[in-house]
Design an enzyme around this catalytic site. Structure first.
Site, short mmCIF file in Angstrom:
data_model
loop_
_atom_site.label_atom_id
_atom_site.label_comp_id
_atom_site.label_asym_id
_atom_site.label_seq_id
_atom_site.Cartn_x
_atom_site.Cartn_y
_atom_site.Cartn_z
N HIS A 256 28.84 54.46 44.56
CA HIS A 256 29.76 56.02 44.02
C HIS A 256 30.25 56.76 44.76
CE1 HIS A 256 29.50 60.04 41.95
NE2 HIS A 256 29.06 59.00 40.69
N ASP A 307 26.28 54.28 35.31
CA ASP A 307 26.53 53.48 34.30
C ASP A 307 25.47 52.26 34.22
OD1 ASP A 307 28.57 54.53 33.68
OD2 ASP A 307 29.65 54.18 35.26
C1 LIG Z 1 32.55 54.04 41.52
C2 LIG Z 1 33.19 53.61 43.03
C3 LIG Z 1 34.73 53.84 42.08
C4 LIG Z 1 33.97 54.28 44.37
O1 LIG Z 1 34.40 54.35 44.91
P1 LIG Z 1 34.78 54.91 46.39
O2 LIG Z 1 34.16 55.77 46.91
O3 LIG Z 1 36.39 54.65 47.00
O4 LIG Z 1 33.84 53.68 47.28
P2 LIG Z 1 35.43 51.96 48.05
O5 LIG Z 1 35.50 51.90 47.09
O6 LIG Z 1 36.07 52.37 48.87
O7 LIG Z 1 33.83 51.34 48.42
C5 LIG Z 1 33.23 51.34 50.09
C6 LIG Z 1 32.63 50.03 50.12
O8 LIG Z 1 31.60 49.41 49.34
C7 LIG Z 1 32.24 48.47 48.20
N1 LIG Z 1 31.69 48.37 47.18
C8 LIG Z 1 31.84 50.26 46.32
N2 LIG Z 1 31.65 49.80 45.30
C9 LIG Z 1 31.44 47.93 45.01
C10 LIG Z 1 30.84 47.34 44.52
N3 LIG Z 1 30.53 48.34 42.70
N4 LIG Z 1 30.76 46.42 44.57
C11 LIG Z 1 31.00 45.52 45.10
N5 LIG Z 1 31.23 46.54 47.03
C12 LIG Z 1 31.86 47.42 46.39
C13 LIG Z 1 33.90 48.40 48.91
O9 LIG Z 1 34.22 47.19 48.39
C14 LIG Z 1 33.98 49.04 49.77
O10 LIG Z 1 33.28 47.90 50.59
P3 LIG Z 1 34.37 47.21 52.17
O11 LIG Z 1 34.45 49.10 53.36
O12 LIG Z 1 33.82 46.44 53.11
O13 LIG Z 1 35.77 47.53 51.87
C15 LIG Z 1 32.94 52.74 43.38
O14 LIG Z 1 31.86 52.11 43.81
C16 LIG Z 1 33.35 50.96 42.24
O15 LIG Z 1 34.97 50.46 42.23
N6 LIG Z 1 32.14 51.15 41.56
C17 LIG Z 1 32.16 49.92 40.24
C18 LIG Z 1 32.91 50.12 38.80
C19 LIG Z 1 31.61 51.64 38.68
O16 LIG Z 1 30.03 51.77 38.57
N7 LIG Z 1 31.78 52.59 38.48
C20 LIG Z 1 30.95 53.89 37.72
C21 LIG Z 1 31.07 54.69 38.64
S1 LIG Z 1 29.28 56.22 38.29
#
Ligand SMILES: CC(C)(COP(=O)(O)OP(=O)(O)OC[C@H]1O[C@@H](n2cnc3c(N)ncnc32)[C@H](O)[C@@H]1OP(=O)(O)O)[C@@H](O)C(=O)NCCC(=O)NCCS
Length: 370
Positions: A256, A307
């Site tokens: 998140h 979710d």
């Molecule tokens: C929610 C979300 C978009 C937040 O994104 P964000 O704040 O930009 O965080 P990041 O994507 O930069 O993640 C930070 C790190 O955790 C990892 N990470 C984050 N969510 C992850 C996931 N669901 N699965 C695997 N790795 C994940 C990223 O790859 C990143 O790793 P790195 O630093 O080695 O590259 C992201 O966690 C995600 O895509 N989750 C899956 C989709 C989801 O469930 N969305 C609903 C949100 S309520």
């Protein structure tokens, strides 16, 4: 210029609707745990719009208005019948909600009073639209809303064409409370940006639906269910998760932007998932979900978000996965409209800057010389 990609950590507005501080989510100062245990979705929506919990008389008036507004124009139903049957349900919802504006004479009335009425109207009509879309896709006739039923009861009634059981109604009602608002999330921000140009509330909600559709936001619940279906059994969880992690692929329903130590809504849905599974005599989906959580949390330190367990909750309620994100919208429209009212109450157009990284000093070349 300092560029903050994804606006991470940027405070873009003040708001008195919901807050996330130290991992605690509150709506108008009420802890989400308190509301999830005690409040109905209608009380929650009232709280978001008007700032306090309703009295009995206020709740009665709201329920009456929600019932009165629930039917949708026949023209919108006829249009929905023309949509391709296999289209994305969020794309269909976005189109249908946008078209509701065409049949509302007050769509462009920007007075506070008219916008408050339209907020209640959109809340009342969104479940009717989603249920009608779901039935039309299956070649069934939409079912008209039932007077005097709650949003959760009415939605399941219109979806299934029969009176839903009390356990399903209570579970859906609690899920709606948990999804109702979430500070300046992507779809709420999109809605606020749209109305900040003094565009109308239907445009704001249509923008918000478009943003919610994406798999990084509301679309994640559907993606979680797809993943559970793909895994198929408890034994297949471990190799599946290991493969995903090795390929550095994202696992939907985890992580998140704001909560780094866990989403406070997830535990309620996890509990509901176990209760529904136990009641139905099959806890496989719950057990698979717990195993995925243990592996992801153990190996990546990532916690489930709202979710993750919603997917097994909705499936155990007998709801098809194409409706998961539209159900999120049924709930979140309360928060979107509360934010739209707040934005319009103290408006300034939202217009950030971009740092230019393109070519410079280009000179026009006539087309025949390019
Ligand atoms: C929610 C979300 C978009 C937040 O994104 P964000 O704040 O930009 O965080 P990041 O994507 O930069 O993640 C930070 C790190 O955790 C990892 N990470 C984050 N969510 C992850 C996931 N669901 N699965 C695997 N790795 C994940 C990223 O790859 C990143 O790793 P790195 O630093 O080695 O590259 C992201 O966690 C995600 O895509 N989750 C899956 C989709 C989801 O469930 N969305 C609903 C949100 S309520």
């Amino acid at each position: 210029m300092t560029v903050t990609k994804g606006l991470e950590g940027i405070v873009a507005t003040t708001s008195s609707i919901s807050s996330i501080v130290d991992g605690v989510l509150t709506y108008r100062g009420f802890d989400i745990d308190d509301l999830a245990e005690n409040a109905s979705f209608e009380e929650t929506a009232y709280l978001l719009w008007f700032g306090s919990l309703p009295t009995s008389a206020e709740l009665e008036t709201l329920n009456r208005d929600l019932s009165a507004f629930a039917p949708i124009p026949e023209q919108v139903i006829e249009q929905m019948k023309l949509y391709p049957k296999d289209t994305n349900t969020m794309a269909a919802l976005r189109t249908a909600i946008s078209s509701l504006a065409l049949y509302d004479d007050d769509a462009d009335d920007m007075s506070r009073e008219a916008n408050e009425i339209k907020a209640v109207k959109l809340q009342a009509q969104l479940p009717t639209v989603v249920a009608a879309l779901a039935r039309i896709r299956k070649g069934l006739e939409p079912v008209a809303p039932k007077e005097g039923a709650s949003i959760a009861e009415n939605f399941l009634y219109m979806l299934w064409g029969k009176q839903p059981d009390i356990v399903s109604v209570k579970a859906l009602d609690a899920a709606l409370v948990l999804h109702a608002d979430h500070e300046l999330n992507a779809s709420t921000f999109a809605g606020r940006v749209t109305v900040a140009t003094l565009s109308d509330i239907y445009s704001g909600v249509t923008s918000a639906i478009g943003a919610l559709k994406g798999p990084l936001h509301g679309g994640a619940n559907e993606a979680v269910m797809k993943m559970l279906e793909e895994i198929g059994s408890l034994d297949a969880v471990e190799p599946f998760v290991r493969g995903k992690l090795e390929r550095r692929e994202k696992i939907m329903g985890f992580g998140h932007r704001v909560y780094k130590n866990g989403d406070p809504r997830a535990k309620h849905l996890m509990k509901m998932s176990l209760e529904l599974g136990t009641m139905k005599g099959d806890t496989t989906l719950y057990e698979m979900s717990v195993k995925i959580e243990d592996l992801i949390t153990g190996q990546k330190g990532l916690k489930p978000n709202v979710d993750f367990y919603s997917a097994s909750v909705y499936t155990q309620l007998g709801i098809e996965r194409e409706l998961f994100t539209p159900i999120f919208a049924i709930s979140r429209v309360s928060g979107w409209t509360a934010h739209i009212l707040e934005q319009l109450g103290d408006n300034r157009i939202i217009r950030p800057r971009a740092e230019y990284t393109g070519l410079v000093e280009q000179k026009y070349v006539p087309i025949e010389q390019r």
